[in-house]
Scaffold this active site. Structure first.
Site, PDB file in Angstrom:
ATOM      1  N   ASP A  42       0.858  -1.190   0.000  1.00  0.00           N
ATOM      2  CA  ASP A  42       0.000   0.000   0.000  1.00  0.00           C
ATOM      3  C   ASP A  42       0.892   1.239   0.000  1.00  0.00           C
ATOM      4  OD1 ASP A  42      -2.153   1.706   0.083  1.00  0.00           O
ATOM      5  OD2 ASP A  42      -2.534   1.403   2.216  1.00  0.00           O
ATOM      6  N   CYS A  82      -3.158   4.553  -4.800  1.00  0.00           N
ATOM      7  CA  CYS A  82      -4.012   5.717  -4.590  1.00  0.00           C
ATOM      8  C   CYS A  82      -3.592   6.863  -5.508  1.00  0.00           C
ATOM      9  CB  CYS A  82      -3.993   6.151  -3.130  1.00  0.00           C
ATOM     10  SG  CYS A  82      -2.362   6.632  -2.541  1.00  0.00           S
TER      11      CYS A  82
END
Length: 139
Positions: A42, A82
């Site tokens: 992530d 993201c």
């Protein structure tokens, strides 16, 4: 690491029986000798501008190559992006490139986007920035 340990305690998992590491993820992964059954990637947004997209895709591919090298056969990779300027197709393409270069056979188990508390407005498609994939490495 303090917050990670606390999260384990909240979820009734003994933090003393788990390892916690901070540092450069590429260096960490490349130094591993034992395979992992689960890897969660992530990273922060790699592409803060459209000009940065090619470098971001290279970064995603490099990160995933390192992960595939230490992911055990049958292991699970959960990976996210993201970066608003990197599409889901481009992100998946970087993962695919890493799999090809490391001769890793993958099965896509799940693909997700952001939850309802991150609404996407039709007039602002860049708002659809969260991408999350779960893969299984072939045995």
């Amino acid at each position: 690491m303090k917050l990670a340990r606390r999260n384990f305690q909240i979820n009734e998992i003994d933090p003393a029986s788990h390892g916690f590491v901070t540092g450069d993820v590429l260096e960490f992964l490349r130094a591993q000798e034992k395979p992992f059954d689960l890897i969660v990637l992530d990273p922060p947004a790699f592409a803060k501008s459209q000009k940065a997209v090619p470098a971001a895709l290279d970064g995603y591919a490099s990160l995933h190559r390192a992960a595939f090298e230490v992911l055990a056969p049958g292991g699970i990779l959960a990976t996210a992006s993201c970066s608003a300027r990197v599409s889901a197709e481009e992100f998946a393409g970087a993962i695919r490139e890493a799999a090809v270069k490391t001769r890793t056979d993958l099965q896509l188990l799940e693909e997700r986007r952001q939850p309802v508390d991150h609404p996407v407005l039709p007039a602002f498609p860049e708002g659809r920035y969260l991408k999350f994939f779960v893969y299984r490495k072939a045995d």
